[in-house]
Design a protein around this motif. Structure first.
Motif, short mmCIF file in Angstrom:
data_model
loop_
_atom_site.label_atom_id
_atom_site.label_comp_id
_atom_site.label_asym_id
_atom_site.label_seq_id
_atom_site.Cartn_x
_atom_site.Cartn_y
_atom_site.Cartn_z
N PHE B 86 2.58 -72.24 6.60
CA PHE B 86 1.05 -72.30 7.04
C PHE B 86 0.60 -71.15 7.44
O PHE B 86 -0.23 -70.49 7.10
CB PHE B 86 0.96 -73.47 7.97
CG PHE B 86 -0.17 -73.77 8.64
CD1 PHE B 86 -0.74 -74.97 8.12
CD2 PHE B 86 -0.68 -73.01 9.65
CE1 PHE B 86 -2.09 -75.28 8.87
CE2 PHE B 86 -2.09 -73.49 10.35
CZ PHE B 86 -2.57 -74.55 9.88
N PRO B 109 2.45 -76.73 0.02
CA PRO B 109 3.31 -75.72 0.40
C PRO B 109 4.49 -76.29 -0.59
O PRO B 109 4.81 -77.37 -0.78
CB PRO B 109 3.71 -76.32 1.84
CG PRO B 109 2.54 -76.85 2.38
CD PRO B 109 1.72 -77.27 1.23
N ALA B 114 5.40 -82.32 0.30
CA ALA B 114 4.93 -83.50 1.44
C ALA B 114 4.34 -84.68 0.57
O ALA B 114 4.21 -84.61 -0.67
CB ALA B 114 3.69 -82.71 1.83
N GLN B 116 1.84 -87.71 0.06
CA GLN B 116 0.14 -87.43 0.21
C GLN B 116 -0.44 -87.53 1.33
O GLN B 116 -1.34 -86.75 1.94
CB GLN B 116 -0.40 -88.47 -0.86
CG GLN B 116 0.18 -88.42 -2.28
CD GLN B 116 -0.45 -87.37 -2.90
OE1 GLN B 116 -1.53 -86.79 -2.96
NE2 GLN B 116 0.55 -86.62 -3.67
N PRO B 117 -0.28 -88.40 2.55
CA PRO B 117 -0.77 -88.26 3.77
C PRO B 117 -0.49 -87.25 4.57
O PRO B 117 -1.32 -86.52 5.16
CB PRO B 117 -0.26 -89.56 4.47
CG PRO B 117 0.24 -90.45 3.46
CD PRO B 117 0.74 -89.70 2.33
N GLU B 118 0.79 -86.53 4.28
CA GLU B 118 1.04 -85.50 5.05
C GLU B 118 0.42 -84.23 4.29
O GLU B 118 -0.17 -83.29 5.18
CB GLU B 118 2.75 -85.17 4.72
CG GLU B 118 3.48 -86.05 5.48
CD GLU B 118 5.09 -85.98 5.09
OE1 GLU B 118 5.73 -86.13 5.88
OE2 GLU B 118 5.30 -85.56 4.00
N GLU B 121 -3.17 -84.17 5.87
CA GLU B 121 -3.37 -83.68 7.28
C GLU B 121 -2.97 -82.22 7.03
O GLU B 121 -3.60 -81.38 8.11
CB GLU B 121 -2.17 -84.52 7.94
CG GLU B 121 -2.48 -85.45 9.01
CD GLU B 121 -1.23 -86.03 9.80
OE1 GLU B 121 -1.27 -85.32 11.09
OE2 GLU B 121 -0.44 -86.70 9.29
N TYR B 122 -2.28 -81.85 6.37
CA TYR B 122 -1.88 -80.49 6.36
C TYR B 122 -3.31 -79.73 5.99
O TYR B 122 -3.75 -78.80 6.60
CB TYR B 122 -0.69 -80.09 5.27
CG TYR B 122 -0.73 -78.78 4.71
CD1 TYR B 122 -0.16 -77.61 5.44
CD2 TYR B 122 -1.51 -78.33 3.66
CE1 TYR B 122 0.01 -76.49 4.97
CE2 TYR B 122 -1.47 -76.97 3.16
CZ TYR B 122 -0.45 -76.07 3.69
OH TYR B 122 -0.43 -74.94 3.23
N ASP B 125 -5.62 -79.58 8.75
CA ASP B 125 -5.22 -78.75 9.80
C ASP B 125 -5.60 -77.23 9.32
O ASP B 125 -6.19 -76.20 10.23
CB ASP B 125 -3.75 -78.72 10.00
CG ASP B 125 -3.25 -79.90 10.92
OD1 ASP B 125 -4.14 -80.80 11.24
OD2 ASP B 125 -2.24 -80.21 10.89
#
Lengths: 300, 300, 300, 300
Positions: B86, B109, B114, B116-118, B121-122, B125
């Motif tokens: 990130f 990344p 990840a 899909q919900p991760e 959120e990424y 952010d």
């Protein structure tokens, strides 16, 4: 300081964080003392379990610097330098050497999947420029390529490659690796998945990079020793315990659940923070409660 | 300088190199003038075709700086910032902004896949911290995750995300993306694989990031325009030509053959060096001769 | 005649053929006497190694009839009934029962990959209608689905399911299967890949369905017994021999090379024909010579 | 009765069942009249959508017999004969010929995945023995192998192969198939996934085997004709409607949801039973209500 071959349990240390880009130095210290007290034979920084590839270069440097400072050469220190860029892997290796680490660990470049001859050429280019012995790391679920048996056989002839860590979970191939390296007693073959540590050692492997050893270092050291001594009743008893511990690892969804589970359990045990690096987040309350339940069942 | 939606042909520029970590600045200049002369509508730096993830951070910065200097705002410039970390993606985005690039392009990344919900959120952010509009980049063969239709739909509501580039080659899903974004005429949907550029545009896509446009920019601009104008006889004629050009891409083995073929052909045309970044090497003589043959057949 | 649990080495018999649809009855007799003389504990007809799914229904019936006739109940006989059609699986099971076979072996339907709940319902529908005990067969490389641990746990409660054969090669999951079935000492858990026979038995598995036992039945019986007795030096010595034998299996290309290698070696040893069922063909001369070389090295 | 090339919309007929092994003859008749009234150009029996591989040989024979009786040669009839066994494919083809079907459709044997040269030899062995023209069927999600472009090119030279149906969904490869067969105007290239029917036809494909045409035959015939006539505004309008219809297909889980959705909708429309062959079951009430909702939205 590295033995040839390197043997035993070398935990892939989780990276305690206060924030996505901020090291939890106190947690790191407690964690290192915790695993060293368990009798582990080395430490592996910035691996998959250590979320190495998710950290900034700056933070990776700090992890190496602080960890080597805390460890004070009590055990050998290996540092993950896997990167999609050759130059960045080299840069991190140089930093590791400047901090007196003992070896580096390298998975194939993880953006473009190289063909086996391309991978071999890459290793021939990179290895002579590394300031430390290198352990090759097979991690197909992340790098998209399997290091093939013949590639390992040829790579092992490159001066500077001291061993191999196989995290593929493919036990048939692990036996092939063992067979093909039989004439190289100095070359270390280590098992990734902790569920296979015992049989890897029984059949001639040199040890394991067991993620669960962050939490229960003594369990893995005992299991390693029982397997090394071919004490099968003891192996089975410890293996059964290990499969209870593993219930900690599957409480969330997605690939990340193993690391989240370990960090959450370490946090519940008062060892370090459970903050995750992006793209992940620490377990929320429902999963945290489940971790607490499994933990108390396991530690009873 | 970015139109809403961004439309047309935006070549993912190859990165001319003198050595694994040294930019071929003259080659870069010739290449940029070559593609701009072909009428392309934008340029995309440090993508997959540009070997972005294989380059050192230092070299990535130099590519951005030199390219923006040469381009002189004649077309919009997009910069790939995909990274496993990130913080490093953010750092590169800031450099791109400081060089007056117009947008950044971000794949998920690419070490840890990840959920899909991760991923969402990424993106929540990261996006607010980016200094430039961001185009989301679906590249499952490298990142190991498909951006799902519902994830795109939600991501498109994050302020700062201006478009989507789909390099999955999954045309069924591309239609789904088009359908689900019908009410967002400002949101750009771009096709990766050049073989699908025409139909993507015919069915409502806004353009393509066509790797072959490094070599034959005019062909792709013509194809885009014919598709946009629903001039089907012209589309079919150009498409047939494109499939002859594609013979350049399959002359080696492994994933790398496309980029090697394009760089080799550019070198044969006197435009730039064909040096590849690790873990790849330029085509050797046998493949080079085949590239020359196809090139002369195509240009006849 | 079936013990509970079934234990030991149960070779998946190759099917000797004179022509694509014609049984080599003499070869079958010699082959059966050869493996029985090696001390195997059962025989498995019409499995993957037996090219079961490639044979016509008529020929499958003949294989069962002739084999049971030759075997004369000296060891338990298991019959593969896997099919894409429920009704055809049932029909073959009924024929097996009429020939006094002891059990049937069933992989999930192999055209449509069922979801786990669908698979469980299918087993609940099929099992009560089977005239013989059934062993469930996990063969994801052919069926496209993994039988999950929880599905096995539930399936084991269906009356009529007597055991499980795991050909996934996934040793982590095999341990999970062993752990979850610990309270069912009557339920047999068998290992598919012969390379993992020893460790499967060491950790509590009941035996293996080892394809190489067509050729060298005594080797596998010895390995099974050494593993059962936790005689580790003997296990390692036999395992090394096994890895030399395995060189017979990789001399061609494609999935078919294992069966082609075994049939070719059996033919060279004068036991049976090496004709393959479509879509495969027997090894041609170059591969045949390599098989002969490995065979003579192994048997020296 | 087959045109060369075969063109248009050829629905892969679902198989109406009263019970797992019992044909719904009345439903079959209503279904056939329904799709013929929609103007379709042929019918395909016992394909994937027809659950062909799940049916017993007896039931497959009945489907062919009853369907050809009902169709009365109003359109060409193609019959799926894919099987893991060569002899069984042949046997079914002979039955199809005896019922005056017009062609057979064959996917590669679906248990053992053949290598490309093995597949070609298999086709060279099988095709001359078939009593009807054969269409080759690329269905990698079920058969585990992709028919490669070069394999198709060579297979097309085997007398008796009249066309190709590509259900891979890989549009790049579909273009390659079209390019490589340009000099064979008699050879039919058909698209599987209905979402890609329009572009397949626009770029030179001959038609499609669209599962949704069981429900809405006229929609697909209209879409085919609009694409054939390069009437792009009409194509886009129909394509949008098609993507609304597709909401019927994703209401369950697993691979089976498409067929379950189509059968459920046909049942709700009063056309035929929704009983599924094993290993599947008809939608239960919750999914059935969702199908009803989508259906009423679509038909408004």
């Amino acid at each position: 300081m590295l033995s040839h071959p390197l043997t035993g349990v070398i935990p892939p240390l989780v990276t305690p964080l206060l924030d996505a880009d901020e090291l939890d130095v106190d947690g790191l210290e407690k964690l290192i003392e915790h695993v060293l007290a368990g009798g582990v034979h080395g430490l592996f920084l910035l691996g998959t379990t250590g979320e190495g590839p998710s950290l900034s270069f700056r933070l990776q440097q700090e992890v190496i610097q602080e960890s080597t400072r805390i460890i004070r050469r009590r055990v050998p220190v290996m540092v993950g330098i896997s990167h999609s860029s050759f130059a960045e892997s080299l840069r991190l290796a140089e930093h590791a050497a400047s901090c007196n680490a003992d070896a580096v660990v390298l998975a194939p470049p993880y953006y473009f999947p190289a063909g086996q001859p391309e991978l071999l050429e890459y290793l021939e280019d990179l290895t002579p420029r590394l300031p430390l012995p290198m352990f090759l790391y097979n991690m197909p679920s992340m790098t998209k390529i399997h290091i093939e048996v013949d590639t390992l056989r040829r790579a092992a002839d490159i001066p500077g490659i001291g061993g191999f860590k196989d995290s593929s979970g493919n036990m048939v191939r692990f036996h092939e690796f063992l067979q093909v390296m039989r004439d190289r007693p100095d070359f270390s073959i280590l098992m990734g998945p902790e569920e296979l540590l015992a049989e890897a050692v029984i059949f001639g492997g040199h040890g394991g990079v067991s993620g669960g050893a962050n939490l229960f270092p003594r369990l893995f050291v005992d299991l390693y020793e029982a397997a090394r001594d071919l004490n099968m009743p003891r192996v089975k008893q410890l293996q059964e315990h290990l499969f209870n511990v593993r219930k900690l690892y599957g409480l969330g969804k997605y690939t990340s659940t193993f690391i989240k589970g370990v960090k959450c359990a370490l946090n519940l045990k008062g060892i370090c923070s459970d903050v995750m690096a992006e793209p992940f987040k620490a377990f929320r309350q429902p999963e945290r409660e489940k971790v607490a339940q499994v933990l108390s069942a396991v530690e009873r």
